[in-house]
Design an enzyme around this catalytic site. Structure first.
Site, PDB file in Angstrom:
ATOM      1  CB  ALA A  52      83.762  -0.144  56.576  1.00 55.53           C
ATOM      2  N   GLY A  95      88.780   1.945  56.391  1.00 55.10           N
ATOM      3  CA  GLY A  95      88.054   2.817  55.484  1.00 55.10           C
ATOM      4  C   GLY A  95      88.530   4.431  55.717  1.00 55.10           C
ATOM      5  CD  GLU A  98      90.785   1.849  52.236  1.00 49.14           C
ATOM      6  OE1 GLU A  98      89.532   1.664  52.846  1.00 49.14           O
ATOM      7  OE2 GLU A  98      91.049   0.927  51.368  1.00 49.14           O
ATOM      8  CD  GLU A 118      91.595  -2.039  55.979  1.00 50.43           C
ATOM      9  OE1 GLU A 118      92.714  -1.999  56.148  1.00 50.43           O
ATOM     10  OE2 GLU A 118      90.859  -1.153  55.344  1.00 50.43           O
TER      11      GLU A 118
HETATM   12  N1  DAK Z   1      82.934  -0.566  63.008  1.00 49.56           N
HETATM   13  C1  DAK Z   1      81.892  -0.664  63.750  1.00 49.56           C
HETATM   14  N2  DAK Z   1      81.957  -0.384  65.130  1.00 49.56           N
HETATM   15  C2  DAK Z   1      83.038   0.309  65.580  1.00 49.56           C
HETATM   16  C3  DAK Z   1      84.283   0.194  64.709  1.00 49.56           C
HETATM   17  C4  DAK Z   1      83.764  -0.177  63.232  1.00 49.56           C
HETATM   18  N3  DAK Z   1      85.051  -0.055  62.537  1.00 49.56           N
HETATM   19  N4  DAK Z   1      85.137   0.864  65.492  1.00 49.56           N
HETATM   20  C5  DAK Z   1      84.861   1.004  66.865  1.00 49.56           C
HETATM   21  N5  DAK Z   1      83.739   0.580  66.804  1.00 49.56           N
HETATM   22  C6  DAK Z   1      82.815   0.656  68.028  1.00 49.56           C
HETATM   23  C7  DAK Z   1      83.291  -0.428  68.928  1.00 49.56           C
HETATM   24  O1  DAK Z   1      82.675  -1.584  68.533  1.00 49.56           O
HETATM   25  C8  DAK Z   1      82.403   0.039  70.034  1.00 49.56           C
HETATM   26  O2  DAK Z   1      81.207  -0.042  70.191  1.00 49.56           O
HETATM   27  P1  DAK Z   1      80.449  -0.707  71.573  1.00 49.56           P
HETATM   28  O3  DAK Z   1      80.923  -1.681  71.864  1.00 49.56           O
HETATM   29  O4  DAK Z   1      80.658   0.551  72.450  1.00 49.56           O
HETATM   30  O5  DAK Z   1      79.032  -0.691  71.013  1.00 49.56           O
HETATM   31  C9  DAK Z   1      82.733   1.723  70.082  1.00 49.56           C
HETATM   32  O6  DAK Z   1      82.871   2.038  68.772  1.00 49.56           O
HETATM   33  C10 DAK Z   1      84.157   2.228  70.684  1.00 49.56           C
HETATM   34  O7  DAK Z   1      84.952   1.494  70.365  1.00 49.56           O
HETATM   35  P2  DAK Z   1      86.108   0.687  71.396  1.00 49.56           P
HETATM   36  O8  DAK Z   1      85.496   0.254  72.740  1.00 49.56           O
HETATM   37  O9  DAK Z   1      86.874  -0.658  70.519  1.00 49.56           O
HETATM   38  O10 DAK Z   1      87.303   1.682  71.480  1.00 49.56           O
HETATM   39  P3  DAK Z   1      88.547   1.823  72.085  1.00 49.56           P
HETATM   40  O11 DAK Z   1      89.131   3.269  72.475  1.00 49.56           O
HETATM   41  O12 DAK Z   1      88.952   0.842  72.841  1.00 49.56           O
HETATM   42  O13 DAK Z   1      89.323   1.318  70.459  1.00 49.56           O
HETATM   43  C11 DAK Z   1      89.482   1.495  68.437  1.00 49.56           C
HETATM   44  C12 DAK Z   1      89.470   2.174  69.317  1.00 49.56           C
HETATM   45  C13 DAK Z   1      89.540   2.512  66.974  1.00 49.56           C
HETATM   46  C14 DAK Z   1      91.227   0.991  68.110  1.00 49.56           C
HETATM   47  C15 DAK Z   1      88.927   0.151  68.062  1.00 49.56           C
HETATM   48  O14 DAK Z   1      87.521   0.511  68.124  1.00 49.56           O
HETATM   49  C16 DAK Z   1      89.126  -0.519  66.753  1.00 49.56           C
HETATM   50  O15 DAK Z   1      90.244  -1.290  66.520  1.00 49.56           O
HETATM   51  N6  DAK Z   1      88.239  -0.806  65.689  1.00 49.56           N
HETATM   52  C17 DAK Z   1      88.184  -1.203  64.522  1.00 49.56           C
HETATM   53  C18 DAK Z   1      88.981  -0.462  63.596  1.00 49.56           C
HETATM   54  C19 DAK Z   1      89.156  -1.387  62.292  1.00 49.56           C
HETATM   55  O16 DAK Z   1      89.432  -2.700  62.185  1.00 49.56           O
HETATM   56  N7  DAK Z   1      88.948  -0.642  61.215  1.00 49.56           N
HETATM   57  C20 DAK Z   1      88.575  -1.191  60.217  1.00 49.56           C
HETATM   58  C21 DAK Z   1      87.618  -1.617  59.668  1.00 49.56           C
HETATM   59  S1  DAK Z   1      87.341  -2.550  58.194  1.00 49.56           S
HETATM   60  C22 DAK Z   1      84.877  -2.556  51.046  1.00 49.56           C
HETATM   61  C23 DAK Z   1      85.828  -1.416  51.047  1.00 49.56           C
HETATM   62  C24 DAK Z   1      86.292  -1.064  52.299  1.00 49.56           C
HETATM   63  C25 DAK Z   1      85.831  -1.678  53.602  1.00 49.56           C
HETATM   64  C26 DAK Z   1      84.992  -2.730  53.575  1.00 49.56           C
HETATM   65  C27 DAK Z   1      84.233  -2.958  51.983  1.00 49.56           C
HETATM   66  N8  DAK Z   1      84.161  -2.920  49.800  1.00 49.56           N
HETATM   67  C28 DAK Z   1      84.550  -2.036  48.501  1.00 49.56           C
HETATM   68  C29 DAK Z   1      83.354  -3.993  49.451  1.00 49.56           C
HETATM   69  C30 DAK Z   1      86.626  -1.255  54.684  1.00 49.56           C
HETATM   70  C31 DAK Z   1      86.764  -2.070  55.675  1.00 49.56           C
HETATM   71  C32 DAK Z   1      87.136  -1.594  56.789  1.00 49.56           C
HETATM   72  O17 DAK Z   1      87.347  -0.294  57.080  1.00 49.56           O
END
Ligand code: DAK
Length: 244
Positions: A52, A95, A98, A118
């Site tokens: 997400a 997400g 998921e 997460e």
């Molecule tokens: N959201 C927003 N931007 C993201 C992102 C994300 N999940 N993942 C990557 N980006 C963006 C980065 O911020 C970066 O943007 P800039 O800084 O260039 O503007 C760009 O994508 C490139 O990412 P990186 O520079 O970090 O690239 P790397 O190759 O170094 O790393 C990575 C790639 C995928 C390992 C890393 O970006 C990363 O760890 N990303 C986050 C992964 C993560 O934590 N995913 C879980 C998100 S939480 C809900 C239900 C479900 C959810 C929410 C609510 N409800 C029912 C209410 C779900 C929650 C989630 O999924």
């Protein structure tokens, strides 16, 4: 066959509200389109979806989440009757993982990485990850991934049953499209009945599931697909299914 490609390259295909609504709208349209027999959902070589959109949700409160029922729209995916294949290259995290698990099966490129990280953000899976991952890979590995936030690669994902097949990244889309074409070439009602039967296994006891399967199996004998499939076998020719 219908193809959906997630395309937010600057954010690793992070799932925001606009993208979610768009994907769900297309899935519903494909489900209602008689010319489409199966659906492939894919991303880019770098990312299926990195979760997400953290930027979109980081300032939300409980009441925002509750009132908006954020991401509840994804529930629609489990009501889609046609088979959906997730073709995953690169990151499928949070997400994104998921979303892949909401599909009927996953084909992964060997560069794929799966995880529910997460916990590192102070939250937990919210689109069914704790439930579907546990059913797919078992409690122990699900706990490991959800509590440590570690990622697994395509090989480990295959070994634990999260993924059906692993293929070279450059062949991913053609393998997934071939699988969708193959499914679409079969008797349409038989495909829908088979998907329904497998999904039932996650919802009911074994004896209930077997009973339900038997009724669906018997119902297949009311389709012209069953007549054609069996006649073609006996006549040693390829079956040509009419979709009925
Ligand atoms: N959201 C927003 N931007 C993201 C992102 C994300 N999940 N993942 C990557 N980006 C963006 C980065 O911020 C970066 O943007 P800039 O800084 O260039 O503007 C760009 O994508 C490139 O990412 P990186 O520079 O970090 O690239 P790397 O190759 O170094 O790393 C990575 C790639 C995928 C390992 C890393 O970006 C990363 O760890 N990303 C986050 C992964 C993560 O934590 N995913 C879980 C998100 S939480 C809900 C239900 C479900 C959810 C929410 C609510 N409800 C029912 C209410 C779900 C929650 C989630 O999924």
């Amino acid at each position: 066959m219908g193809l959906i490609t997630l395309n937010r390259p600057k954010a690793m295909n992070a799932l925001n509200d606009d993208l979610s609504q768009e994907v769900i709208g297309v899935l519903k349209a494909f489900d209602g389109d008689a010319s489409i027999g199966a659906i492939v959902l894919t991303g880019s070589e770098k990312a299926f979806a990195a979760g997400a959109d953290i930027r979109e949700m980081h300032e939300k409160s409980f009441v925002d989440m509750f009132n908006e029922n954020y991401f509840s729209a994804w529930d629609v995916i489990s009501t889609i009757r046609k088979p959906i294949i997730a073709a995953v290259n690169g990151f499928a995290l949070g997400g994104g993982c998921e979303l892949a698990m909401l599909c009927d099966f996953i084909i992964a490129g060997s560069n794929a990485k799966f995880g529910q990280p997460e916990i590192k953000l102070g939250i937990l899976p919210g689109i069914g990850g704790s439930q579907r991952l546990t059913r797919l890979v078992g409690r122990s590995l699900a706990m490991d991934l959800i509590l440590t936030g570690r990622l697994i690669d395509a090989q480990e994902a295959k070994a634990c049953g999260l993924v059906a097949r692993v293929v070279p990244p450059e062949e991913l889309l053609s393998v997934a499209l071939d699988a969708a074409d193959k499914i679409a070439s079969y008797s349409y009602p038989a495909v829908l009945l088979a998907k329904e039967a497998v999904n039932r296994a996650e919802e009911v006891s074994l004896s209930e599931g077997v009973r339900h399967e038997r009724r669906l199996f018997q119902a297949a004998f009311a389709t012209s697909g069953q007549k054609e499939g069996m006649a073609a076998f006996l006549e040693k020719r390829e079956a040509v299914f009419s979709g009925r």
